[in-house]
Design a protein around this motif. Sequence first.
Motif, PDB file in Angstrom:
ATOM      1  N   PRO A  76       0.803  -1.243   0.000  1.00 37.95           N
ATOM      2  CA  PRO A  76       0.000   0.000   0.000  1.00 37.95           C
ATOM      3  C   PRO A  76       0.828   1.282   0.000  1.00 37.95           C
ATOM      4  N   LYS A  77       2.091   1.233   0.427  1.00 34.65           N
ATOM      5  CA  LYS A  77       2.907   2.432   0.496  1.00 34.65           C
ATOM      6  C   LYS A  77       3.907   2.544  -0.658  1.00 34.65           C
ATOM      7  N   ILE A  78       3.939   1.583  -1.549  1.00 35.69           N
ATOM      8  CA  ILE A  78       4.820   1.638  -2.715  1.00 35.69           C
ATOM      9  C   ILE A  78       3.971   2.007  -3.923  1.00 35.69           C
ATOM     10  N   ASN A  79       4.149   3.217  -4.444  1.00 34.07           N
ATOM     11  CA  ASN A  79       3.276   3.743  -5.492  1.00 34.07           C
ATOM     12  C   ASN A  79       3.988   3.976  -6.827  1.00 34.07           C
ATOM     13  N   HIS A  80       5.285   3.723  -6.902  1.00 39.71           N
ATOM     14  CA  HIS A  80       6.025   4.016  -8.131  1.00 39.71           C
ATOM     15  C   HIS A  80       6.825   2.786  -8.566  1.00 39.71           C
ATOM     16  N   GLY A  81       6.619   2.419  -9.809  1.00 35.20           N
ATOM     17  CA  GLY A  81       7.351   1.295 -10.380  1.00 35.20           C
ATOM     18  C   GLY A  81       7.626   1.547 -11.851  1.00 35.20           C
ATOM     19  N   TRP A  82       8.220   0.592 -12.520  1.00 33.30           N
ATOM     20  CA  TRP A  82       8.536   0.736 -13.938  1.00 33.30           C
ATOM     21  C   TRP A  82       8.918  -0.615 -14.511  1.00 33.30           C
ATOM     22  N   TYR A  83       8.907  -0.667 -15.817  1.00 32.09           N
ATOM     23  CA  TYR A  83       9.473  -1.836 -16.469  1.00 32.09           C
ATOM     24  C   TYR A  83      10.111  -1.401 -17.781  1.00 32.09           C
ATOM     25  N   ALA A  84      11.036  -2.196 -18.233  1.00 36.83           N
ATOM     26  CA  ALA A  84      11.724  -1.942 -19.497  1.00 36.83           C
ATOM     27  C   ALA A  84      11.859  -3.253 -20.247  1.00 36.83           C
ATOM     28  N   ILE A  85      11.638  -3.186 -21.580  1.00 37.25           N
ATOM     29  CA  ILE A  85      11.740  -4.371 -22.433  1.00 37.25           C
ATOM     30  C   ILE A  85      12.740  -4.049 -23.538  1.00 37.25           C
ATOM     31  N   ALA A  86      13.773  -4.835 -23.620  1.00 40.13           N
ATOM     32  CA  ALA A  86      14.804  -4.638 -24.642  1.00 40.13           C
ATOM     33  C   ALA A  86      14.824  -5.846 -25.567  1.00 40.13           C
ATOM     34  N   LYS A  87      14.658  -5.572 -26.861  1.00 38.64           N
ATOM     35  CA  LYS A  87      14.711  -6.634 -27.869  1.00 38.64           C
ATOM     36  C   LYS A  87      15.533  -6.112 -29.036  1.00 38.64           C
ATOM     37  N   GLY A  88      16.670  -6.685 -29.188  1.00 36.49           N
ATOM     38  CA  GLY A  88      17.574  -6.174 -30.210  1.00 36.49           C
ATOM     39  C   GLY A  88      18.069  -4.795 -29.822  1.00 36.49           C
ATOM     40  N   LYS A  89      17.893  -3.833 -30.765  1.00 36.80           N
ATOM     41  CA  LYS A  89      18.306  -2.459 -30.492  1.00 36.80           C
ATOM     42  C   LYS A  89      17.158  -1.597 -29.991  1.00 36.80           C
ATOM     43  N   ASP A  90      15.962  -2.169 -29.893  1.00 37.31           N
ATOM     44  CA  ASP A  90      14.787  -1.420 -29.442  1.00 37.31           C
ATOM     45  C   ASP A  90      14.548  -1.654 -27.959  1.00 37.31           C
ATOM     46  N   THR A  91      14.318  -0.570 -27.257  1.00 33.59           N
ATOM     47  CA  THR A  91      14.036  -0.657 -25.820  1.00 33.59           C
ATOM     48  C   THR A  91      12.806   0.179 -25.501  1.00 33.59           C
ATOM     49  N   VAL A  92      11.869  -0.435 -24.766  1.00 34.12           N
ATOM     50  CA  VAL A  92      10.646   0.250 -24.338  1.00 34.12           C
ATOM     51  C   VAL A  92      10.749   0.500 -22.832  1.00 34.12           C
ATOM     52  N   TYR A  93      10.584   1.773 -22.417  1.00 31.68           N
ATOM     53  CA  TYR A  93      10.585   2.135 -21.009  1.00 31.68           C
ATOM     54  C   TYR A  93       9.187   2.610 -20.633  1.00 31.68           C
ATOM     55  N   LYS A  94       8.700   2.187 -19.493  1.00 30.67           N
ATOM     56  CA  LYS A  94       7.390   2.659 -19.063  1.00 30.67           C
ATOM     57  C   LYS A  94       7.371   2.823 -17.553  1.00 30.67           C
ATOM     58  N   LYS A  95       6.908   3.979 -17.125  1.00 27.12           N
ATOM     59  CA  LYS A  95       6.771   4.293 -15.706  1.00 27.12           C
ATOM     60  C   LYS A  95       5.352   3.983 -15.253  1.00 27.12           C
ATOM     61  N   ILE A  96       5.212   3.402 -14.052  1.00 26.74           N
ATOM     62  CA  ILE A  96       3.900   3.040 -13.502  1.00 26.74           C
ATOM     63  C   ILE A  96       3.699   3.817 -12.209  1.00 26.74           C
ATOM     64  N   THR A  97       2.571   4.484 -12.076  1.00 27.27           N
ATOM     65  CA  THR A  97       2.236   5.235 -10.866  1.00 27.27           C
ATOM     66  C   THR A  97       0.867   4.780 -10.362  1.00 27.27           C
ATOM     67  N   LYS A  98       0.798   4.409  -9.077  1.00 25.14           N
ATOM     68  CA  LYS A  98      -0.476   3.970  -8.488  1.00 25.14           C
ATOM     69  C   LYS A  98      -1.130   5.160  -7.790  1.00 25.14           C
TER      70      LYS A  98
END
Length: 525
Positions: A98-120
């Motif tokens: 309940p007190k952790i409200n910020h996270g993220w994930y990143a996906i790297a495939k080859g030379k492409d990388t997707v970054y995404k921030k998650i906020t609850k």
Amino acid sequence: MKTALYNSKYFIGIGVLILLCSSGIGFFMTNKFNKRTERISSDMAISIYQLKANVINSEFRSFIRGLNNSEAIIPQFNSSNEFLQTEKLINTLLLSHPKINHGWYAIAKGKDTVYKKITKIGTAYQHGSIADYQKKWIHSQLITKDSITRIGTVINVKDSMHGLFASRHRLADSSTVILGLDINFKDLQRYLWSVDSTSRASMHIVDEHGYYIISPEEKLIGKRIFREAEGTGLRKLSDSISSYETTKSAYLEIPVYRFYTPLNIGLMKWTMVVETPVFVTDEEVKAIEKYVMIMFIVTTLIILILLEWSHAKWQKQFMLRQLAEVSVARQEKENAVLQLDKLKEKLDPHFLFNSLSSLNGLIQEQPELAKAFVVKLSRVYRYVLDPTPNGLEEVSREVRFASEYFFLLKIRFGDALASLEIDLNEKHSSAYIPFMSVQTLVENAIKHNVVSKLKPLHISIRSEGDGLLVTNNLQLRTDVKDSGKQGLKYLQSIYAHFGDLHLTYGIEDGSYKCFLPLIKKPPTP
């Protein structure tokens, strides 16, 4: 003419001696009390530290529980597309605390990388652009060639220290997925304060480079001003890992016990520093000093009274002496009556009558058992009539006497009385306990409890700690009048005579228990 005994100088000397003795005793008691206070203070500090450390360890484990939950489902994904299709589930699992409200994930495939921030926000999840400090660290973890799954770091951002905790996984389609949490330690400090707000301890967490991660002073978080104490004042705790010292706290501004213990989160090796106040009981010490002062005043008054008494008439002293002699004579008479009463109790005619009745029934039906019965009965009365000048007897003899007494009772009650359980430590055999103490407790158990085949009475005698524990199951009779606990009073008076040992008894877990402390060596009669 008055004798030298009533000379004023004589009593002045006695008064001075008493004053010196009282002063010495007072200083001795104060010194012992202070040492005892220090030991109690140390024990209390260690207990408070252990509780605080356990709370903090538990909380930190719960903060990163979302990573554990997310890792559990990662093996189900064969590709990054499958991972993205369960994005909502990932959000829920990752930010489960309940007190952790910020996270993220990143996906790297080859030379492409997707970054995404998650906020609850409440129960909803929003996605946004990832912060630069997050992206820079994630990129460094994507290009590294090590195979470590759980990774993490601490980054000093302008507003606070941030902890980046992540889990790195390689999918079947050769893509790399990193799930992470971003914990603001300044916000975390406020939460930890509310979790353990009643504790008397303050807590700091320092990383391996000496930077404050958690501190009750928020302005210190992210700053490197902590200096570890030098080893000369450190003392090891029993776990041989943690250590502590006595020093003055810069935060509390009072003397404290400062404890150092490792706090390892993943590959990060931090140090938890817990400070607990030194509980100096000033009021109690002052009270002791007041009592000592009162003792000095009383001693002085005694000296003055003795001086006045030395000038009193001989007739008054003679009368006091006569009254004292009469009082001693009365006391001796009362003691003689008391000893006579005890002797009468030992030679209980009801017990003898019941024993003879049991013997009468055995003579024809079981003659061999009747012979053994007579031998036991004679040993019981021989033991009772043996002189005990100091009121004590060896444990081995007392237990043997009690077992022989129990044998006679067993013949009388049969299956209504379960076998006597004896578990005696050999080291206790040569120690001493009050004469007829075990037999008194066995007799009380028979007298005050229901003894029947449907409800057999169980009695046990066993060594426990520094004494004997006599126990019986509790099934009280309603037709027995209060005996005034004469047997227990007798035992208590014996223990009181031989020092600070105390008889303890009472009901616990449906059983009546009585503890007889051992007396190592009886005094010379």
